[in-house]
Design a protein around this motif. Sequence first.
Motif, PDB file in Angstrom:
ATOM      1  N   ARG A   1      24.698  41.442  60.328  1.00  0.00           N
ATOM      2  CA  ARG A   1      25.889  42.856  60.620  1.00  0.00           C
ATOM      3  C   ARG A   1      26.964  42.632  59.955  1.00  0.00           C
ATOM      4  N   ALA A   2      27.835  41.378  60.394  1.00  0.00           N
ATOM      5  CA  ALA A   2      28.777  40.570  59.495  1.00  0.00           C
ATOM      6  C   ALA A   2      29.577  40.976  58.687  1.00  0.00           C
ATOM      7  N   GLU A   3      28.019  41.154  57.384  1.00  0.00           N
ATOM      8  CA  GLU A   3      27.929  41.434  55.714  1.00  0.00           C
ATOM      9  C   GLU A   3      28.591  43.104  56.225  1.00  0.00           C
ATOM     10  N   LEU A   4      28.192  43.456  56.942  1.00  0.00           N
ATOM     11  CA  LEU A   4      28.775  44.726  56.133  1.00  0.00           C
ATOM     12  C   LEU A   4      29.944  45.955  55.589  1.00  0.00           C
ATOM     13  N   ALA A   5      31.089  45.658  56.707  1.00  0.00           N
ATOM     14  CA  ALA A   5      32.340  46.203  56.509  1.00  0.00           C
ATOM     15  C   ALA A   5      32.133  45.522  55.000  1.00  0.00           C
ATOM     16  N   THR A   6      31.946  44.488  54.539  1.00  0.00           N
ATOM     17  CA  THR A   6      32.578  43.868  53.049  1.00  0.00           C
ATOM     18  C   THR A   6      31.964  44.510  52.027  1.00  0.00           C
ATOM     19  N   ALA A   7      30.447  44.708  52.368  1.00  0.00           N
ATOM     20  CA  ALA A   7      29.654  45.338  51.599  1.00  0.00           C
ATOM     21  C   ALA A   7      29.553  46.833  51.286  1.00  0.00           C
ATOM     22  N   LEU A   8      30.099  47.166  52.385  1.00  0.00           N
ATOM     23  CA  LEU A   8      30.776  48.683  51.906  1.00  0.00           C
ATOM     24  C   LEU A   8      31.947  49.149  51.301  1.00  0.00           C
ATOM     25  N   THR A   9      32.999  48.194  51.826  1.00  0.00           N
ATOM     26  CA  THR A   9      34.485  47.604  50.887  1.00  0.00           C
ATOM     27  C   THR A   9      34.154  47.576  49.896  1.00  0.00           C
ATOM     28  N   GLU A  10      33.252  46.803  48.794  1.00  0.00           N
ATOM     29  CA  GLU A  10      32.901  46.913  47.705  1.00  0.00           C
ATOM     30  C   GLU A  10      32.750  48.084  47.123  1.00  0.00           C
ATOM     31  N   ARG A  11      31.687  48.908  47.958  1.00  0.00           N
ATOM     32  CA  ARG A  11      30.998  50.079  47.354  1.00  0.00           C
ATOM     33  C   ARG A  11      32.367  51.135  47.241  1.00  0.00           C
ATOM     34  N   SER A  12      33.552  51.000  48.514  1.00  0.00           N
ATOM     35  CA  SER A  12      34.634  51.520  48.129  1.00  0.00           C
ATOM     36  C   SER A  12      35.064  51.394  47.093  1.00  0.00           C
ATOM     37  N   ALA A  13      35.409  50.369  46.563  1.00  0.00           N
ATOM     38  CA  ALA A  13      36.612  50.103  45.459  1.00  0.00           C
ATOM     39  C   ALA A  13      35.363  50.548  44.225  1.00  0.00           C
ATOM     40  N   GLU A  14      33.935  50.054  44.227  1.00  0.00           N
ATOM     41  CA  GLU A  14      33.595  50.783  42.879  1.00  0.00           C
ATOM     42  C   GLU A  14      34.038  52.367  42.942  1.00  0.00           C
ATOM     43  N   ALA A  15      33.464  53.233  44.531  1.00  0.00           N
ATOM     44  CA  ALA A  15      34.265  54.080  44.092  1.00  0.00           C
ATOM     45  C   ALA A  15      35.686  54.951  43.429  1.00  0.00           C
ATOM     46  N   THR A  16      36.617  54.000  43.892  1.00  0.00           N
ATOM     47  CA  THR A  16      38.067  54.702  43.139  1.00  0.00           C
ATOM     48  C   THR A  16      38.010  54.233  41.523  1.00  0.00           C
ATOM     49  N   GLU A  17      37.210  52.728  41.526  1.00  0.00           N
ATOM     50  CA  GLU A  17      37.110  52.567  40.154  1.00  0.00           C
ATOM     51  C   GLU A  17      36.885  53.503  38.972  1.00  0.00           C
ATOM     52  N   ALA A  18      35.416  53.882  39.989  1.00  0.00           N
ATOM     53  CA  ALA A  18      34.832  55.426  38.913  1.00  0.00           C
ATOM     54  C   ALA A  18      35.748  56.680  39.077  1.00  0.00           C
ATOM     55  N   THR A  19      37.074  56.728  40.281  1.00  0.00           N
ATOM     56  CA  THR A  19      37.937  57.974  40.202  1.00  0.00           C
ATOM     57  C   THR A  19      38.264  57.418  39.023  1.00  0.00           C
ATOM     58  N   GLU A  20      39.640  56.528  38.780  1.00  0.00           N
ATOM     59  CA  GLU A  20      40.141  56.286  37.945  1.00  0.00           C
ATOM     60  C   GLU A  20      39.512  56.625  36.300  1.00  0.00           C
ATOM     61  N   THR A  21      37.967  56.548  36.111  1.00  0.00           N
ATOM     62  CA  THR A  21      37.020  56.633  34.833  1.00  0.00           C
ATOM     63  C   THR A  21      36.902  57.520  34.941  1.00  0.00           C
ATOM     64  N   THR A  22      36.598  58.418  35.622  1.00  0.00           N
ATOM     65  CA  THR A  22      35.709  59.953  36.002  1.00  0.00           C
ATOM     66  C   THR A  22      36.628  61.218  36.319  1.00  0.00           C
ATOM     67  N   GLY A  23      37.732  60.616  37.355  1.00  0.00           N
ATOM     68  CA  GLY A  23      38.550  61.634  37.937  1.00  0.00           C
ATOM     69  C   GLY A  23      37.985  61.674  38.792  1.00  0.00           C
ATOM     70  N   ALA A  24      39.238  61.972  40.295  1.00  0.00           N
ATOM     71  CA  ALA A  24      38.386  62.471  41.470  1.00  0.00           C
ATOM     72  C   ALA A  24      37.335  62.649  41.854  1.00  0.00           C
ATOM     73  N   THR A  25      37.332  63.813  41.414  1.00  0.00           N
ATOM     74  CA  THR A  25      35.775  65.525  41.595  1.00  0.00           C
ATOM     75  C   THR A  25      34.498  64.351  40.783  1.00  0.00           C
ATOM     76  N   GLY A  26      34.938  63.900  39.922  1.00  0.00           N
ATOM     77  CA  GLY A  26      33.290  63.097  39.054  1.00  0.00           C
ATOM     78  C   GLY A  26      32.538  61.940  40.134  1.00  0.00           C
ATOM     79  N   ALA A  27      34.005  61.498  40.955  1.00  0.00           N
ATOM     80  CA  ALA A  27      33.736  59.410  41.900  1.00  0.00           C
ATOM     81  C   ALA A  27      32.952  60.352  42.789  1.00  0.00           C
ATOM     82  N   THR A  28      34.032  60.871  43.771  1.00  0.00           N
ATOM     83  CA  THR A  28      33.218  61.741  44.789  1.00  0.00           C
ATOM     84  C   THR A  28      32.064  62.311  45.133  1.00  0.00           C
ATOM     85  N   GLU A  29      31.637  63.209  44.029  1.00  0.00           N
ATOM     86  CA  GLU A  29      30.345  63.409  43.856  1.00  0.00           C
ATOM     87  C   GLU A  29      29.489  62.249  43.388  1.00  0.00           C
ATOM     88  N   ALA A  30      29.715  60.791  42.478  1.00  0.00           N
ATOM     89  CA  ALA A  30      28.963  59.739  41.990  1.00  0.00           C
ATOM     90  C   ALA A  30      28.768  58.977  43.594  1.00  0.00           C
TER      91      ALA A  30
END
Length: 981
Positions: free
Chosen positions: A937-966
């Motif tokens: 369970r303790a690793e969940l927060a880290t895994a979700l944080t990494e996912r959030s970072a991936e989403a942020t990177e996608a936002t920078e690459t494809t735009g906020a709208t596309g990243a939200t959809e992705a």
Amino acid sequence: MCELAALRERRAALDLVAAEADRARAGSGRLVLLRGATGTGRTALLEAVAEQAAARGTRVLRARCSPEDSEVSFAAALRLLLPGAEFAGRTGRFPDVSDGLDDRTYAAQLWQNLCSFAADSPLLVAVDDVHFADELSRRWFVEVARRIDRLPLLLVVTERGQYDIDPPSDGLAHALSPTLVRTHTLAPLSTDGAAQMVRADFGDASPDWVEDCVRAGGKSPLLLRALLDDLRAEERDGTLPASVPDTCAALYPGAYQAAVSWWLDSAGPATAGVARALAALDGDGTEDGHGLAELLARMAGVDSARVPGWLTAMTRLGLLRPDPEGRPGYAHPLLRDAVLSGWSSVRRQAAHRTAAETMQRRGDRAEAVARQLLRAPVVGVTWAVGVLLDAAALALRDARTDDALVLLRRALDEPMPAARRATVLIELGSLEFAAARSSAGIPRLAEATRLPGAAQDRVRAAVALGTALARQGETRAAVDVLRGQDEHLTDHPDLARLLGTASALLSDHDRSIREEAYHWLSETAELSPEAVGPAGQALLVRYDATAGRTSADAAMRRIRALLAEPVDPLAEPFLLGTAAAVAQWADELDEAERLVRRGLAGQRPSLLHPMHLALLNVRADITAARGGYGELLADPSARAGAGTGAGGAEGITGRTWWPGGAGSQPSGPANVHAHAVIALVETGRTQEAARLADGFDLGLTRDDSWELNRFLYARGVLRAACDDPAGALDDFLECGRRQTARDVVSPVVTPWRSAAAECRLALGEPQDALDLAGEELRLALVWNTPRPVGRALRVLGTATGGRRGLELADRAVRTLREGAVATELIPALIAQGRQLVAAGERSRARDPLREAAERAERLGAVRLRALAEEALREGGSRRAATALTGWEALTGSERRIAALAADGRTNAEIAELLHLARRTVETHLTSTYRKLGIRRRAELATALTERSAEATEATETTGATGATEAAGTTEATGAAGARGT
């Protein structure tokens, strides 16, 4: 064309002289002084002035001063007034002047003669290079300048005006009133003017070619004209030379080099010395302009206070150009080469020695000082060796092996004590063996073993030489080298013990020698354990582990006890490397990794040592055990193939590799090649794996090491994956025969029996498969770690079949799951699923098969994932189109529950919020952990944080709208929704 080019950008000077000529014709003469640096076109300008005056009806008297006439009184004046006359002695004279006239009287007669010329018609007196005139002529010209203001006479002289290292003498106009003189200084050509001069000769030249010419000409009409003449001679059938050469040797017929030489001769020996010193340095070893100026002054033996001014002046003239860090250097390599070519090698080497001494005295960096020593003769002082060795160490730190080799070879030229020479020979020999050809370096190492010195140095040299010989397949010679040191170590039992340990380790390349070495080691340990030391005893533990005589628990207890004992620093690498191997076999991967790091930290990669490669091999084994296929293939030690092996095929990237360099590659494949073959197979790149495997002709190798056996096993894996069970079986059985002959029967090294059993099943030979699998399980239970036991259970279950086979498969999965061995758990899950399908329990088969597919996807194991999906299809399940692992694989419920758990909610709280049973929450979390590749369970927060970072990177690459959809409504959205529910 030449005359027009020489007068480019000289219109102001011509207009000045024309105006003064008009003034002189009106009866008011004056002195016009044309000053300029060497090569700025003073002579060509004066010739143009004279022609211009003659065309307008003015009588012209000309003289060109020469340094050869400096001792002849009135030489310049007589050249002017008596063109073509013969004169010698202290005074040149008119034919009717008696020998008794003094200098003043003679000067007066010269003046009267000049006045008589001016009385007939306006007169232009043109004197070139007046700075070369003899002293009496210079005085006479000054007096003429003082008296011509009421005569129709214009005196035009050229004078060299350039900043030289030696302060110049007073110029001609020094003692004259400014009203009597008009001075014009000739500037160097502008960049545009120089480019136009080039295009006038070579109109079709490219911009880069023109720029090269401009830089090599240094904005000097003299040098640029000479260069263009040489390039014109190189022109063939109207085709330009491909490029402006960097050396004078590539330039014909040599007008450019002659012009540069003339420029240096004109500047004087001090300036020429500084110019050549700068060419020799080429910017090496200086931190700023002040440091460079001091260095140049020392090298040339001149006043350091004037060198900065010279550097500034030469930069202004375009001959020097600052680099990006602001240090001045020659504007073009050709110019530098022309300046340097006038220096003999002896003088050049002496200058480099002076530079090295100066830089060392002022505390410059070792690398900068060493660059000068490389170009200097033997210095013969202690500090030189230290500087060269320090620079070599820095080069090795930066992976500049070629530079280190050069520095170490140069260090050997200096006198040094035998002990220090041995140290240098060991390092140089090690590097030469690794970086050059396979036999290189061995003579150096052999010399080091013969030098007198400390016993430890002799042992280091012997170990390095033995390592080199063993890697060449000369195992007997390697062991003989080590044993040959015994007579020198009678008073050093610890070192003698170390050589015995090294002999046992090096003997791995030859079966018979290995038997001898371990027999001696075992007998000695029984009689006197301290005689073999902790490292030798660890080798015996390793031997017992591979011979199937001990369990993993017993072996690790013994290894940990040995690690706790005091050990000699020279023996420590042997202990650490051996302990790491045993720990890796025992599935103590974290502990093994720590031991590898510790062992490598104490190693110098530049020194040949058998444990360095052994530690690298263990590190690769650990990576393979964890399924790090990408890491194995990305590491430099696995990125290449057979290279110069017998087959000659290119490897994965077409580059050659062997630990320590391509040149040290032995006669057979290495452990890293075996891992690379298997990694390529598991990642679905079987064609590349085949090219790598085919790069070795195992029939030509003389090697009898465990690495060859490991490669046979890997090639069997490849052949089995390519639906060639018969060929794979041959490789597995040959591997087993060779391993057994070495008394290596435990499956911890190469599980050849399990692999051969699967081939027997594919070939329709179930009984032979059962025998092999049963024997594998028996031996695996002796060692008793999850990896070999689980693997053996899996294969035995497949060979057995039926309910008993399913029980064995279930046991294999439990064993491997408890041991967290992903690489073996995946095939065990596939085997379990197939057994369930065969038993008619298709619904139960889906979970292990889907888990196997998920784990294989996460691991990047393409082959195993394909097998799992194939088994799913055979069991009637459809392969889902969505991802099996990662955030995208989670269901909506799993995402909501994961977000709440990451926020710190308990299972009971989550169940109450979402109106679910607590058991349902637990099931969803277990599935989430598996898909995200986490365990708790303790690793969940880290895994979700990494996912959030991936989403942020996608936002920078494809735009906020596309990243939200992705992102598909990220964890924050999920958490909010869960709370809302």
